[in-house]
Write an enzyme that holds these catalytic residues in place. Structure first.
Site, PDB file in Angstrom:
ATOM      1  N   ARG A 202       9.762  13.195  -0.535  1.00  0.00           N
ATOM      2  CA  ARG A 202      10.196  13.550   0.670  1.00  0.00           C
ATOM      3  C   ARG A 202      11.619  13.585   0.710  1.00  0.00           C
ATOM      4  O   ARG A 202      12.329  12.996  -0.211  1.00  0.00           O
ATOM      5  CB  ARG A 202       9.791  12.300   1.589  1.00  0.00           C
ATOM      6  CG  ARG A 202       8.395  11.967   1.552  1.00  0.00           C
ATOM      7  CD  ARG A 202       7.803  11.208   2.718  1.00  0.00           C
ATOM      8  NE  ARG A 202       8.436   9.826   2.661  1.00  0.00           N
ATOM      9  CZ  ARG A 202       8.042   8.747   3.348  1.00  0.00           C
ATOM     10  NH1 ARG A 202       7.276   9.170   4.483  1.00  0.00           N
ATOM     11  NH2 ARG A 202       8.518   7.679   3.464  1.00  0.00           N
TER      12      ARG A 202
ATOM     13  N   ARG B 256      15.068   2.761   8.970  1.00  0.00           N
ATOM     14  CA  ARG B 256      14.301   2.934   9.925  1.00  0.00           C
ATOM     15  C   ARG B 256      14.771   1.693  10.897  1.00  0.00           C
ATOM     16  O   ARG B 256      15.550   0.888  10.499  1.00  0.00           O
ATOM     17  CB  ARG B 256      12.940   2.562   9.501  1.00  0.00           C
ATOM     18  CG  ARG B 256      12.346   3.350   8.668  1.00  0.00           C
ATOM     19  CD  ARG B 256      11.937   2.627   7.360  1.00  0.00           C
ATOM     20  NE  ARG B 256      11.291   3.442   6.142  1.00  0.00           N
ATOM     21  CZ  ARG B 256      10.229   4.167   6.299  1.00  0.00           C
ATOM     22  NH1 ARG B 256       9.396   4.044   7.237  1.00  0.00           N
ATOM     23  NH2 ARG B 256       9.984   5.060   5.321  1.00  0.00           N
TER      24      ARG B 256
ATOM     25  N   ASP C   6       8.810  -0.028  12.061  1.00  0.00           N
ATOM     26  CA  ASP C   6       9.143   0.404  10.645  1.00  0.00           C
ATOM     27  C   ASP C   6       8.815   1.981  10.164  1.00  0.00           C
ATOM     28  O   ASP C   6       9.255   2.536   9.276  1.00  0.00           O
ATOM     29  CB  ASP C   6       8.261  -0.330   9.555  1.00  0.00           C
ATOM     30  CG  ASP C   6       6.895  -0.416  10.063  1.00  0.00           C
ATOM     31  OD1 ASP C   6       6.441  -0.759  10.915  1.00  0.00           O
ATOM     32  OD2 ASP C   6       6.051  -0.007   9.059  1.00  0.00           O
ATOM     33  N   ASN C   7       8.099   2.647  11.387  1.00  0.00           N
ATOM     34  CA  ASN C   7       7.958   4.051  11.209  1.00  0.00           C
ATOM     35  C   ASN C   7       9.122   4.809  12.215  1.00  0.00           C
ATOM     36  O   ASN C   7       8.787   5.852  12.505  1.00  0.00           O
ATOM     37  CB  ASN C   7       6.734   4.231  11.612  1.00  0.00           C
ATOM     38  CG  ASN C   7       5.695   3.692  10.325  1.00  0.00           C
ATOM     39  OD1 ASN C   7       6.036   3.473   9.155  1.00  0.00           O
ATOM     40  ND2 ASN C   7       4.411   3.655  10.383  1.00  0.00           N
TER      41      ASN C   7
ATOM     42  N   ASP D  77      -1.146  -1.245  -4.042  1.00  0.00           N
ATOM     43  CA  ASP D  77      -1.224  -0.653  -5.537  1.00  0.00           C
ATOM     44  C   ASP D  77       0.033   0.145  -5.704  1.00  0.00           C
ATOM     45  O   ASP D  77       0.374   0.534  -6.826  1.00  0.00           O
ATOM     46  CB  ASP D  77      -2.556  -0.015  -5.782  1.00  0.00           C
ATOM     47  CG  ASP D  77      -2.873   1.214  -4.856  1.00  0.00           C
ATOM     48  OD1 ASP D  77      -1.994   1.418  -4.084  1.00  0.00           O
ATOM     49  OD2 ASP D  77      -3.954   1.714  -5.107  1.00  0.00           O
ATOM     50  N   GLY D  78       0.639   0.736  -4.594  1.00  0.00           N
ATOM     51  CA  GLY D  78       2.027   1.569  -4.633  1.00  0.00           C
ATOM     52  C   GLY D  78       1.726   2.982  -4.638  1.00  0.00           C
ATOM     53  O   GLY D  78       2.316   3.775  -5.042  1.00  0.00           O
TER      54      GLY D  78
ATOM     55  N   ARG E 280       5.491   1.744  -1.540  1.00  0.00           N
ATOM     56  CA  ARG E 280       5.222   2.823  -2.552  1.00  0.00           C
ATOM     57  C   ARG E 280       6.020   3.941  -2.487  1.00  0.00           C
ATOM     58  O   ARG E 280       5.421   5.256  -2.918  1.00  0.00           O
ATOM     59  CB  ARG E 280       3.691   3.192  -2.192  1.00  0.00           C
ATOM     60  CG  ARG E 280       3.538   3.657  -0.967  1.00  0.00           C
ATOM     61  CD  ARG E 280       2.205   4.292  -0.747  1.00  0.00           C
ATOM     62  NE  ARG E 280       1.709   4.260   0.793  1.00  0.00           N
ATOM     63  CZ  ARG E 280       0.922   4.920   1.265  1.00  0.00           C
ATOM     64  NH1 ARG E 280      -0.122   5.374   0.337  1.00  0.00           N
ATOM     65  NH2 ARG E 280       0.608   4.929   2.476  1.00  0.00           N
TER      66      ARG E 280
ATOM     67  N   LYS F 104       6.781   9.281  -2.741  1.00  0.00           N
ATOM     68  CA  LYS F 104       5.929   8.368  -2.233  1.00  0.00           C
ATOM     69  C   LYS F 104       4.794   8.479  -3.008  1.00  0.00           C
ATOM     70  O   LYS F 104       3.856   9.433  -3.136  1.00  0.00           O
ATOM     71  CB  LYS F 104       5.630   9.153  -0.716  1.00  0.00           C
ATOM     72  CG  LYS F 104       4.711   7.984   0.144  1.00  0.00           C
ATOM     73  CD  LYS F 104       4.770   8.535   1.660  1.00  0.00           C
ATOM     74  CE  LYS F 104       3.691   7.628   2.344  1.00  0.00           C
ATOM     75  NZ  LYS F 104       3.755   8.162   3.769  1.00  0.00           N
TER      76      LYS F 104
HETATM   77  P1  AMP Z   1       2.548   2.543   6.594  1.00  0.00           P
HETATM   78  O1  AMP Z   1       1.529   1.986   7.388  1.00  0.00           O
HETATM   79  O2  AMP Z   1       2.104   3.620   5.755  1.00  0.00           O
HETATM   80  O3  AMP Z   1       3.513   3.049   7.421  1.00  0.00           O
HETATM   81  O4  AMP Z   1       2.948   1.298   5.549  1.00  0.00           O
HETATM   82  C1  AMP Z   1       3.228   0.125   6.274  1.00  0.00           C
HETATM   83  C2  AMP Z   1       3.942  -0.868   4.879  1.00  0.00           C
HETATM   84  O5  AMP Z   1       2.705  -0.963   3.902  1.00  0.00           O
HETATM   85  C3  AMP Z   1       5.066  -0.184   4.111  1.00  0.00           C
HETATM   86  O6  AMP Z   1       5.838  -1.290   3.822  1.00  0.00           O
HETATM   87  C4  AMP Z   1       4.377   0.275   3.274  1.00  0.00           C
HETATM   88  O7  AMP Z   1       5.304   0.656   1.894  1.00  0.00           O
HETATM   89  C5  AMP Z   1       3.402  -0.325   2.698  1.00  0.00           C
HETATM   90  N1  AMP Z   1       2.044   0.345   2.141  1.00  0.00           N
HETATM   91  C6  AMP Z   1       1.257   1.093   2.706  1.00  0.00           C
HETATM   92  N2  AMP Z   1       0.401   1.554   1.786  1.00  0.00           N
HETATM   93  C7  AMP Z   1       1.023   0.950   0.298  1.00  0.00           C
HETATM   94  C8  AMP Z   1       0.343   1.097  -0.846  1.00  0.00           C
HETATM   95  N3  AMP Z   1      -0.789   1.796  -1.133  1.00  0.00           N
HETATM   96  N4  AMP Z   1       0.819   0.399  -1.720  1.00  0.00           N
HETATM   97  C9  AMP Z   1       2.135  -0.111  -1.388  1.00  0.00           C
HETATM   98  N5  AMP Z   1       2.486  -0.472  -0.291  1.00  0.00           N
HETATM   99  C10 AMP Z   1       1.861   0.039   0.918  1.00  0.00           C
HETATM  100 MG    MG Z   2       5.706   3.231   7.018  1.00  0.00          MG
END
Ligand code: AMP
Ligand code: MG
Length: 514
Positions: free
Chosen positions: A191, A198, A267-268, A133-134, A102, A121
């Site tokens: 952002r 990452r 990934d973070n 959903d993005g 997203r 974002k």
């Molecule tokens: P995060 O836990 O926020 O670091 O996200 C982990 C992964 O899930 C990353 O690849 C994000 O892009 C994806 N992600 C989290 N929330 C959404 C969302 N609402 N729509 C699409 N991808 C998401």
């Molecule tokens: Mg992330």
């Protein structure tokens, strides 16, 4: 009008498929994305100081075209929006391809001697959205905007936030993952960072045994951001070592202020040592080394405060493993990982000494351990304890301790003997210090913030914003700009977390739902 460049995308291979459906992407660093667009979106916060620091005319950011670009309604000149492909270890397990599900990168803005990448974002799904959903909800977008800026002003490496917008469309979220889904206002944060790369961007190629692309990405990273190593024969190792040092420095900063990231998945983890991806992060109120703000992390508390250094080292191990095909020297990688632990100890010791206003040579490990143990046992508010410690000097009478630390502890009992003994010992160390009282206070004021954005404060700002009132969001956006300087205007926020906030969702614990 805002003009952007395509430095990342013109140097690296693109996913040849342009359709937007979710998929596994191979042999490519990114996929092209068409932002969905939000015709009714509105910018609620514009980071004018950040714009000023870029030396670009203010009219660029106040124009309707800028707003349209921030909402995906208009593509800036030179911009070719894309989402990055990356994988990651989540909670210690390889999770496969993740990617910007997203987040839409607009491209790079050229500054005097560098570039800054702009990323939306919550602006809609990408090929990496998987089943999601993005979109992003307003509450998590407010949290990201405010805390990333707060970290910047605390002097902590971080991504920044340029704009916060409401999309005018709603998003369905099940905050507690209990089937109780509800519509919430959607939002977008723009952002910025030199790069959003990452650890997981490199891991994905290593796991897929795609050394050609791993090398391309590593070479690009070194050329762009670690140019000093470009000519080295062991440039990949030198780069890895530098990433380890930057990550070490970052964690020392987090421990200094009491920030708990909450989801330190690979990934973070930024390749530039930035704080990135503000999700279920939390702030330490009462000092508790076991504190994790993330409800998903509760069973094992992998991402608890005291574990952050160890997890950073674990994540670096995952990165080192991914870079093995380029470095080809396991022993050197292991020694960098071992050095991480020793360097962390040294830097932590120096940082803690500065929090106490003492030369590191005067401060024993045992003295620090006693401090940490008393902060925990006496349930001291971390921020307030260190701020109030400034008021104690070598001549302060013991009976004044209680007065100075009044309202700093969450337990209402009398001050423990442990605390009194520690303070007496502290006074002895102050007597042995060569710093004047003035120098000591100056040193302490630089590292001990007075105003921090506690979880409950974020939550108050969010609840007001959900009623259409962004006053508190704006107040906090101002407050966080001078976290170290006493200001009557903000003294009401120099206070412990109120009782009502202790167990409240959003004010103490957070889920990943965002
Ligand atoms: P995060 O836990 O926020 O670091 O996200 C982990 C992964 O899930 C990353 O690849 C994000 O892009 C994806 N992600 C989290 N929330 C959404 C969302 N609402 N729509 C699409 N991808 C998401
Ligand atoms: Mg992330």
């Amino acid at each position: 009008m805002l003009k952007l460049e395509s430095v990342f995308t013109s140097a690296l291979p693109a996913d040849p498929i342009e359709a937007q459906y979710p998929r596994q992407v191979f042999d490519a660093m990114f996929s092209w994305v068409k932002p969905k667009g939000f015709p009714n979106a509105e910018i609620k916060l514009l980071n004018k100081d950040l714009c000023k620091s870029w030396n670009i005319e203010e009219s660029v950011f106040t124009a309707q075209s800028f707003s349209d670009i921030m909402h995906g309604n208009l593509i800036a000149e030179g911009s070719m929006p894309y989402a990055m492909c990356y994988g990651g270890h989540q909670f210690g397990q390889w999770a496969g391809q993740l990617g910007d599900g997203r987040a839409i990168n607009l491209g790079e803005l050229a500054l005097k001697s560098t570039y800054v990448t702009l990323q939306l974002k919550g602006a809609g799904p990408t090929p990496y959205a998987r089943t999601a959903d993005g979109f992003a909800v307003l509450r998590s977008s407010i949290r990201e905007f405010l805390m990333s800026e707060a970290m910047h002003y605390l002097g902590i490496p971080t991504t920044r936030a340029l704009t916060l917008s409401v999309t005018g469309e709603s998003v369905l979220r099940d905050i507690m993952y209990n089937g109780d889904a509800a519509h919430e206002p959607g939002a977008i944060v723009c952002r910025t960072a030199p790069s959003f790369l990452r650890f997981g961007n490199y891991e994905i190629f290593a796991v897929r045994r795609d050394v050609v692309n791993l090398k391309k990405l590593a070479d690009f990273t070194i050329d762009q951001f670690f140019g000093e190593f470009a000519g080295y024969s062991d440039k990949y190792l030198a780069w890895f070592k530098d990433v380890a040092e930057m990550t070490c420095d970052l964690i020392v900063h987090w421990q200094r202020v009491g920030f708990v990231h909450g989801v330190m998945n690979t990934d973070n983890m930024s390749i530039l040592g930035l704080t990135i991806d503000y999700g279920p992060y939390g702030w330490m109120d009462d000092y508790d080394p076991n504190f994790t703000p993330n409800t998903t992390d509760l069973p094992h508390k992998r991402y608890r405060f005291s574990n952050q250094p160890m997890i950073a080292q674990w994540n670096l191990m995952a990165l080192g493993k991914a870079l093995m095909p380029l470095i080809n020297d396991e022993q050197s990688i292991v020694s960098i990982l071992n050095d991480f632990a020793t360097h962390y100890e040294e830097k932590y010791h120096a940082m803690m000494s500065s929090k106490l206003g003492l030369e590191p040579s005067l401060v024993s490990k045992e003295f620090l351990q006693n401090l940490e143990s008393l902060l925990e046992k006496d349930e001291m508010d971390m921020t307030m304890f260190y701020s109030q410690l400034l008021e104690i000097d070598s001549s302060t009478q013991q009976n004044e301790f209680i007065h100075i630390l009044k309202d700093v502890s969450y337990n209402s009992g009398k001050m423990s003997d442990k605390c009194v003994n520690w303070l007496v010992e502290y006074q002895l160390l102050l007597k042995g210090s060569s710093l004047t009282s003035h120098q000591r206070r100056k040193l302490m004021q630089k590292v001990n913030p007075r105003y921090v954005l506690r979880n409950y404060m974020n939550q108050m700002a969010i609840e007001a914003a959900y009623q259409g009132d962004f006053g508190l969001v704006e107040e906090f956006f101002e407050m966080i700009k001078s976290p170290y300087t006493k200001n009557e205007k903000y003294e009401k926020w120099f206070a412990k977390r109120p009782d009502w906030a202790k167990e409240k969702i959003g004010s103490s614990m957070l889920s990943c739902s965002s």
